[in-house]
Design a protein around this motif. Structure first.
Motif, mmCIF file in Angstrom:
data_model
loop_
_atom_site.group_PDB
_atom_site.id
_atom_site.type_symbol
_atom_site.label_atom_id
_atom_site.label_comp_id
_atom_site.label_asym_id
_atom_site.label_seq_id
_atom_site.Cartn_x
_atom_site.Cartn_y
_atom_site.Cartn_z
ATOM 1 N N ASP A 200 0.830 -1.208 0.000
ATOM 2 C CA ASP A 200 0.000 0.000 0.000
ATOM 3 C C ASP A 200 0.860 1.252 0.000
ATOM 4 O O ASP A 200 0.578 2.229 -0.719
ATOM 5 C CB ASP A 200 -0.927 0.008 1.217
ATOM 6 C CG ASP A 200 -2.073 -0.990 1.084
ATOM 7 O OD1 ASP A 200 -2.294 -1.471 -0.042
ATOM 8 O OD2 ASP A 200 -2.727 -1.281 2.102
ATOM 9 N N ARG A 201 1.906 1.262 0.779
ATOM 10 C CA ARG A 201 2.798 2.417 0.845
ATOM 11 C C ARG A 201 3.554 2.578 -0.471
ATOM 12 O O ARG A 201 3.750 3.696 -0.958
ATOM 13 C CB ARG A 201 3.783 2.248 2.008
ATOM 14 C CG ARG A 201 4.535 3.513 2.367
ATOM 15 C CD ARG A 201 5.162 3.372 3.746
ATOM 16 N NE ARG A 201 6.210 2.371 3.760
ATOM 17 C CZ ARG A 201 7.516 2.660 3.683
ATOM 18 N NH1 ARG A 201 7.901 3.912 3.581
ATOM 19 N NH2 ARG A 201 8.406 1.707 3.728
ATOM 20 N N GLU A 203 2.529 1.677 -3.464
ATOM 21 C CA GLU A 203 1.638 2.126 -4.523
ATOM 22 C C GLU A 203 1.360 3.635 -4.450
ATOM 23 O O GLU A 203 0.924 4.231 -5.429
ATOM 24 C CB GLU A 203 0.314 1.352 -4.477
ATOM 25 C CG GLU A 203 0.437 -0.149 -4.706
ATOM 26 C CD GLU A 203 0.873 -0.537 -6.116
ATOM 27 O OE1 GLU A 203 1.071 0.369 -6.957
ATOM 28 O OE2 GLU A 203 1.020 -1.740 -6.363
ATOM 29 N N ARG A 204 1.626 4.238 -3.319
ATOM 30 C CA ARG A 204 1.412 5.678 -3.183
ATOM 31 C C ARG A 204 2.603 6.508 -3.644
ATOM 32 O O ARG A 204 2.549 7.749 -3.615
ATOM 33 C CB ARG A 204 1.079 6.024 -1.728
ATOM 34 C CG ARG A 204 -0.272 5.487 -1.255
ATOM 35 C CD ARG A 204 -0.707 6.156 0.036
ATOM 36 N NE ARG A 204 0.171 5.824 1.154
ATOM 37 C CZ ARG A 204 -0.005 4.782 1.964
ATOM 38 N NH1 ARG A 204 -1.037 3.958 1.755
ATOM 39 N NH2 ARG A 204 0.805 4.566 2.969
ATOM 40 N N CYS A 205 3.671 5.857 -4.082
ATOM 41 C CA CYS A 205 4.854 6.586 -4.549
ATOM 42 C C CYS A 205 4.496 7.437 -5.763
ATOM 43 O O CYS A 205 3.804 6.981 -6.677
ATOM 44 C CB CYS A 205 5.973 5.622 -4.910
ATOM 45 S SG CYS A 205 6.697 4.773 -3.478
#
Length: 306
Positions: A200-201, A203-205
């Protein structure tokens, strides 16, 4: 899997001399990839989306490209079809850089229709890249295919034996030994589980730089894996797979006539193309400019690092 028609469709106008097979071929792990493949001229690609599983079909109709989406996520994948097809690939400034080397200039002209796809998704490519670490292509495909079929779901749409990649949470929740029957030892299994827990982290890049930093902070992931991921997720034209067994030799041979090269030599030869170094490597591969082989043939990406 159902045989219902597409839930969304879109007509795309390709760039001049666009080559579908060459552009999206890197999204598939060979012709039998469970999540992406060509069938009768149509490219099928599956994805987990915020709306549910989706399947994208890309096909040429005359001079256009038709994008059809299937399943709950059909609209989502169609909205991003131009990026997946490589239409958002920015070649600004590349012709000027390519002109500095006659072979690169020729390849840039010959393969003008080759574009870099951008899926916008990190974990599906990361799953595959981790399973490719330090093994032969055959071993990597066995592990990847088995993992997808065990933990993924059948893809929506009319094509049989097509699968949507597994949810990261499902992978993160498995004990490492579940992957042993697929030929995945504890080291790669633990790396995969750690990466899935951070999905999840990741994919937020916002860009390849941030993604590379976060990826390489995960134990078991190094520059080779990160480059393989950001090249596909972001369409990064500068991503170079440092640590690959074959690419340094290919670059040294094609650009300097040297039959062998290490990572440092590869990066030095690619430096004049900074901003498009990964694109140059892709063009060399497309042009078949591989270094001469000595001794037994080594499988693709055999002994690649992390």
């Amino acid at each position: 899997m159902t045989a219902t028609g597409p839930t969304a469709s879109r007509l795309l106008r390709p760039p001049q001399r666009y080559h579908l097979e060459g552009s999206v071929g890197s999204l598939a792990m060979g012709v039998h990839d469970p999540c992406a493949r060509f069938v009768d001229g149509t490219f099928w690609w599956t994805s987990r989306t915020p709306d549910g599983p989706g399947t994208l079909a890309l096909r040429r109709v005359g001079g256009d490209l038709v994008a059809d989406g299937y399943g709950p996520g059909g609209g989502w994948v169609v909205d991003r079809a131009d990026a997946v097809a490589g239409f958002r690939d920015d070649l600004t400034g590349f012709d000027r850089l390519a002109a500095g080397h006659p072979l690169v200039a020729r390849l840039a002209s010959t393969h003008r229709g080759l574009r870099l796809p951008a899926t916008g998704q990190i974990f599906p490519r990361l799953l595959r890249a981790i399973l490719e670490q330090k093994v032969t292509g055959k071993e990597a495909f066995r592990a990847y295919s088995a993992t997808v079929r065990r933990f993924g779901v059948p893809a929506p749409g009319p094509l049989p034996r097509l699968w949507v990649p597994p949810e990261p949470a499902v992978i993160a929740g498995q004990p490492y030994w579940v992957f042993h029957p697929f030929g995945v030892e504890q080291r790669r299994a633990e790396t995969l589980r750690r990466a899935a827990a951070e999905a999840d982290r990741l994919e937020r890049c916002a860009d390849p730089v941030e993604a590379t930093r976060r990826l390489t902070a995960i134990v078991g992931i190094g520059p080779w894996t990160a480059a393989e991921v950001v090249r596909i997720a972001f369409g990064d034209p500068d991503a170079v797979s440092v640590g690959d067994y074959h690419i340094p030799n290919m670059v040294a041979w094609a650009l300097a006539g040297e039959v062998r090269g290490d990572d440092a030599r590869m990066l030095a030869l690619l430096e004049p193309f900074r901003g498009h170094r990964g694109r140059v490597c892709r063009l060399l591969e497309a042009g078949g400019h591989h270094a001469p082989r000595f001794g037994p043939r080594m499988p693709l990406r055999s002994f690649a690092r992390f």
